[in-house]
Design a protein around this motif. Structure first.
Motif, PDB file in Angstrom:
ATOM      1  N   VAL A   1     -21.143  32.678 -28.136  1.00  8.32           N
ATOM      2  CA  VAL A   1     -20.790  32.667 -29.563  1.00  8.32           C
ATOM      3  C   VAL A   1     -21.157  33.982 -30.261  1.00  8.32           C
ATOM      4  O   VAL A   1     -20.331  34.541 -30.991  1.00  8.32           O
ATOM      5  CB  VAL A   1     -21.440  31.455 -30.272  1.00  8.32           C
ATOM      6  CG1 VAL A   1     -21.305  31.571 -31.793  1.00  8.32           C
ATOM      7  CG2 VAL A   1     -20.796  30.157 -29.791  1.00  8.32           C
ATOM      8  N   PRO A   2     -22.374  34.532 -30.055  1.00 11.85           N
ATOM      9  CA  PRO A   2     -22.660  35.834 -30.694  1.00 11.85           C
ATOM     10  C   PRO A   2     -21.730  36.952 -30.242  1.00 11.85           C
ATOM     11  O   PRO A   2     -21.309  37.783 -31.059  1.00 11.85           O
ATOM     12  CB  PRO A   2     -24.109  36.111 -30.259  1.00 11.85           C
ATOM     13  CG  PRO A   2     -24.699  34.772 -30.028  1.00 11.85           C
ATOM     14  CD  PRO A   2     -23.595  33.954 -29.432  1.00 11.85           C
ATOM     15  N   LEU A   3     -21.363  36.963 -28.950  1.00 10.82           N
ATOM     16  CA  LEU A   3     -20.463  38.007 -28.467  1.00 10.82           C
ATOM     17  C   LEU A   3     -19.048  37.840 -29.025  1.00 10.82           C
ATOM     18  O   LEU A   3     -18.310  38.814 -29.180  1.00 10.82           O
ATOM     19  CB  LEU A   3     -20.416  37.998 -26.932  1.00 10.82           C
ATOM     20  CG  LEU A   3     -21.670  38.519 -26.215  1.00 10.82           C
ATOM     21  CD1 LEU A   3     -21.533  38.345 -24.707  1.00 10.82           C
ATOM     22  CD2 LEU A   3     -21.918  39.982 -26.569  1.00 10.82           C
ATOM     23  N   ALA A   4     -18.677  36.593 -29.307  1.00  9.29           N
ATOM     24  CA  ALA A   4     -17.331  36.319 -29.822  1.00  9.29           C
ATOM     25  C   ALA A   4     -17.280  36.308 -31.346  1.00  9.29           C
ATOM     26  O   ALA A   4     -16.264  35.912 -31.924  1.00  9.29           O
ATOM     27  CB  ALA A   4     -16.838  34.977 -29.276  1.00  9.29           C
ATOM     28  N   ARG A   5     -18.358  36.770 -31.993  1.00 13.12           N
ATOM     29  CA  ARG A   5     -18.431  36.706 -33.456  1.00 13.12           C
ATOM     30  C   ARG A   5     -17.252  37.384 -34.157  1.00 13.12           C
ATOM     31  O   ARG A   5     -16.716  36.832 -35.128  1.00 13.12           O
ATOM     32  CB  ARG A   5     -19.747  37.321 -33.933  1.00 13.12           C
ATOM     33  CG  ARG A   5     -20.016  37.109 -35.428  1.00 13.12           C
ATOM     34  CD  ARG A   5     -21.383  37.642 -35.780  1.00 13.12           C
ATOM     35  NE  ARG A   5     -22.415  36.964 -35.003  1.00 13.12           N
ATOM     36  CZ  ARG A   5     -23.622  37.487 -34.768  1.00 13.12           C
ATOM     37  NH1 ARG A   5     -23.930  38.685 -35.213  1.00 13.12           N
ATOM     38  NH2 ARG A   5     -24.505  36.798 -34.074  1.00 13.12           N
ATOM     39  N   PRO A   6     -16.796  38.567 -33.722  1.00 16.07           N
ATOM     40  CA  PRO A   6     -15.626  39.159 -34.389  1.00 16.07           C
ATOM     41  C   PRO A   6     -14.386  38.261 -34.324  1.00 16.07           C
ATOM     42  O   PRO A   6     -13.631  38.162 -35.297  1.00 16.07           O
ATOM     43  CB  PRO A   6     -15.406  40.470 -33.614  1.00 16.07           C
ATOM     44  CG  PRO A   6     -16.745  40.798 -33.057  1.00 16.07           C
ATOM     45  CD  PRO A   6     -17.360  39.486 -32.707  1.00 16.07           C
ATOM     46  N   GLY A   7     -14.169  37.604 -33.176  1.00 15.45           N
ATOM     47  CA  GLY A   7     -13.038  36.698 -33.053  1.00 15.45           C
ATOM     48  C   GLY A   7     -13.182  35.480 -33.945  1.00 15.45           C
ATOM     49  O   GLY A   7     -12.207  35.008 -34.548  1.00 15.45           O
ATOM     50  N   LEU A   8     -14.405  34.970 -34.048  1.00 15.74           N
ATOM     51  CA  LEU A   8     -14.669  33.828 -34.930  1.00 15.74           C
ATOM     52  C   LEU A   8     -14.421  34.203 -36.386  1.00 15.74           C
ATOM     53  O   LEU A   8     -13.820  33.434 -37.142  1.00 15.74           O
ATOM     54  CB  LEU A   8     -16.112  33.351 -34.746  1.00 15.74           C
ATOM     55  CG  LEU A   8     -16.415  32.616 -33.444  1.00 15.74           C
ATOM     56  CD1 LEU A   8     -17.916  32.581 -33.183  1.00 15.74           C
ATOM     57  CD2 LEU A   8     -15.868  31.198 -33.492  1.00 15.74           C
ATOM     58  N   LEU A   9     -14.877  35.390 -36.765  1.00 15.66           N
ATOM     59  CA  LEU A   9     -14.685  35.847 -38.141  1.00 15.66           C
ATOM     60  C   LEU A   9     -13.212  36.072 -38.441  1.00 15.66           C
ATOM     61  O   LEU A   9     -12.707  35.671 -39.501  1.00 15.66           O
ATOM     62  CB  LEU A   9     -15.487  37.130 -38.371  1.00 15.66           C
ATOM     63  CG  LEU A   9     -15.532  37.665 -39.805  1.00 15.66           C
ATOM     64  CD1 LEU A   9     -16.049  36.609 -40.760  1.00 15.66           C
ATOM     65  CD2 LEU A   9     -16.404  38.919 -39.877  1.00 15.66           C
ATOM     66  N   THR A  10     -12.505  36.690 -37.489  1.00 12.85           N
ATOM     67  CA  THR A  10     -11.067  36.913 -37.673  1.00 12.85           C
ATOM     68  C   THR A  10     -10.324  35.588 -37.780  1.00 12.85           C
ATOM     69  O   THR A  10      -9.449  35.415 -38.635  1.00 12.85           O
ATOM     70  CB  THR A  10     -10.501  37.736 -36.501  1.00 12.85           C
ATOM     71  OG1 THR A  10     -11.128  39.013 -36.468  1.00 12.85           O
ATOM     72  CG2 THR A  10      -8.997  37.922 -36.647  1.00 12.85           C
ATOM     73  N   GLY A  11     -10.674  34.644 -36.915  1.00 11.43           N
ATOM     74  CA  GLY A  11     -10.033  33.334 -36.961  1.00 11.43           C
ATOM     75  C   GLY A  11     -10.284  32.622 -38.273  1.00 11.43           C
ATOM     76  O   GLY A  11      -9.375  32.006 -38.847  1.00 11.43           O
TER      77      GLY A  11
ATOM     78  N   THR B   1      -9.520  43.653 -44.408  1.00  9.61           N
ATOM     79  CA  THR B   1     -10.755  43.116 -43.828  1.00  9.61           C
ATOM     80  C   THR B   1     -10.624  42.944 -42.324  1.00  9.61           C
ATOM     81  O   THR B   1     -11.531  43.307 -41.559  1.00  9.61           O
ATOM     82  CB  THR B   1     -11.106  41.771 -44.474  1.00  9.61           C
ATOM     83  OG1 THR B   1     -11.263  41.939 -45.881  1.00  9.61           O
ATOM     84  CG2 THR B   1     -12.399  41.204 -43.898  1.00  9.61           C
ATOM     85  N   MET B   2      -9.485  42.421 -41.867  1.00  4.86           N
ATOM     86  CA  MET B   2      -9.278  42.227 -40.439  1.00  4.86           C
ATOM     87  C   MET B   2      -9.240  43.556 -39.702  1.00  4.86           C
ATOM     88  O   MET B   2      -9.762  43.688 -38.587  1.00  4.86           O
ATOM     89  CB  MET B   2      -7.981  41.450 -40.207  1.00  4.86           C
ATOM     90  CG  MET B   2      -8.073  39.989 -40.580  1.00  4.86           C
ATOM     91  SD  MET B   2      -6.483  39.168 -40.420  1.00  4.86           S
ATOM     92  CE  MET B   2      -6.038  39.611 -38.756  1.00  4.86           C
ATOM     93  N   THR B   3      -8.616  44.562 -40.317  1.00  6.48           N
ATOM     94  CA  THR B   3      -8.560  45.888 -39.697  1.00  6.48           C
ATOM     95  C   THR B   3      -9.955  46.476 -39.536  1.00  6.48           C
ATOM     96  O   THR B   3     -10.298  47.043 -38.492  1.00  6.48           O
ATOM     97  CB  THR B   3      -7.697  46.838 -40.547  1.00  6.48           C
ATOM     98  OG1 THR B   3      -6.378  46.287 -40.686  1.00  6.48           O
ATOM     99  CG2 THR B   3      -7.598  48.212 -39.898  1.00  6.48           C
ATOM    100  N   LEU B   4     -10.785  46.334 -40.556  1.00  2.00           N
ATOM    101  CA  LEU B   4     -12.148  46.847 -40.500  1.00  2.00           C
ATOM    102  C   LEU B   4     -12.971  46.109 -39.448  1.00  2.00           C
ATOM    103  O   LEU B   4     -13.786  46.711 -38.748  1.00  2.00           O
ATOM    104  CB  LEU B   4     -12.811  46.722 -41.875  1.00  2.00           C
ATOM    105  CG  LEU B   4     -12.198  47.586 -42.992  1.00  2.00           C
ATOM    106  CD1 LEU B   4     -12.861  47.291 -44.325  1.00  2.00           C
ATOM    107  CD2 LEU B   4     -12.336  49.070 -42.636  1.00  2.00           C
ATOM    108  N   ILE B   5     -12.741  44.793 -39.329  1.00  2.00           N
ATOM    109  CA  ILE B   5     -13.451  44.013 -38.306  1.00  2.00           C
ATOM    110  C   ILE B   5     -13.051  44.482 -36.912  1.00  2.00           C
ATOM    111  O   ILE B   5     -13.900  44.665 -36.027  1.00  2.00           O
ATOM    112  CB  ILE B   5     -13.147  42.502 -38.464  1.00  2.00           C
ATOM    113  CG1 ILE B   5     -13.787  41.961 -39.741  1.00  2.00           C
ATOM    114  CG2 ILE B   5     -13.652  41.716 -37.250  1.00  2.00           C
ATOM    115  CD1 ILE B   5     -13.395  40.535 -40.060  1.00  2.00           C
ATOM    116  N   ASP B   6     -11.758  44.719 -36.706  1.00  2.00           N
ATOM    117  CA  ASP B   6     -11.278  45.183 -35.402  1.00  2.00           C
ATOM    118  C   ASP B   6     -11.873  46.547 -35.051  1.00  2.00           C
ATOM    119  O   ASP B   6     -12.306  46.780 -33.918  1.00  2.00           O
ATOM    120  CB  ASP B   6      -9.758  45.274 -35.389  1.00  2.00           C
ATOM    121  CG  ASP B   6      -9.103  43.899 -35.359  1.00  2.00           C
ATOM    122  OD1 ASP B   6      -9.792  42.945 -34.973  1.00  2.00           O
ATOM    123  OD2 ASP B   6      -7.923  43.788 -35.714  1.00  2.00           O
TER     124      ASP B   6
END
Length: 228
Positions: free
Chosen positions: A143-153, A215-220
């Protein structure tokens, strides 16, 4: 009608409430589903993934039609509503939640699945050597490693719910205080030739959409820098 009238604020509040409940529900349901889709080697995994992704290509009115049947008094929704004295889940806020969860599911599940898949097996193998149980490894490593995907979702699910129109109109109608969300309110203003109100609300939605994409672009970009 003043665009900042109580009726408009009611639609804004209803839209935010619907998007928030839908997003939380999708994170609870979608995270384990995305984990299973990313890790499963069963031949029918992609068939399940295709079912989850159906709202991406189905017209909202098609999904709305079937949901209207299912949520109506003669469908399962009628039986569920009868548990608290109701007759139907159609044209109710609860019905909008059901429809929004199904319609926005691929926008939440897919980014999380991609994040879990990109993680690979190595982190979990290391956790296993440290005697971490599969459940503990999931919560403390995956879950911590997948945090960007969770936030994007979460962002995509929230934004997509805010922008829904065809589906919510089909299963919710236009009931002030119950199912009249922002997208339906804009449609209502256009029908009544109230162009100023429609323009202000539509412009606000454009600004919101821009903020979501930025926001999504900055997260990526941050995720790429972290990986490097």
């Amino acid at each position: 009608m003043d665009v900042f009238s109580p009726e408009i604020w009611q639609s804004i509040g209803l839209t935010i409430e619907l998007a928030s409940v839908t997003t939380v529900t999708l994170l609870i349901i979608g995270t384990p589903l995305a984990w299973w889709l990313a890790r499963s080697t069963a031949w029918w995994t992609e068939a399940i993934a295709a079912i989850v992704a159906l709202p991406l290509v189905l017209p909202p009115t098609v999904l709305g039609f079937y949901l209207l049947v299912l949520l109506g008094p003669d469908g399962p929704g009628g039986w569920i509503a009868s548990l608290w004295g109701g007759r139907t889940l159609a044209f109710t806020f609860e019905g909008l939640i059901v429809g929004s969860v199904l319609y926005s599911m691929p926008f939440v599940v897919q980014p999380i699945r991609n994040a879990f898949a990109a993680m690979g097996n190595r982190p979990l193998e290391v956790a296993a050597t440290l005697r971490a149980s599969p459940r503990r490894a999931f919560w403390t490593v995956a879950v911590p490693l997948a945090r960007p995907g969770l936030l994007t979702g979460a962002i995509l699910g929230f934004a997509h719910t805010v922008g829904e129109f065809g589906l919510v109109l089909m299963i919710g109608g236009n009931i002030p205080g119950r199912t009249r969300v922002l997208s339906v309110a804009i449609f209502d203003y256009v029908e009544q030739s109230q162009w100023r109100e429609a323009s202000l609300l539509a412009g606000s939605m454009v600004i919101f959409a821009f903020a979501v994409i930025l926001t999504m672009t900055l997260i990526d970009k941050r995720s790429v820098r972290t990986i490097r």
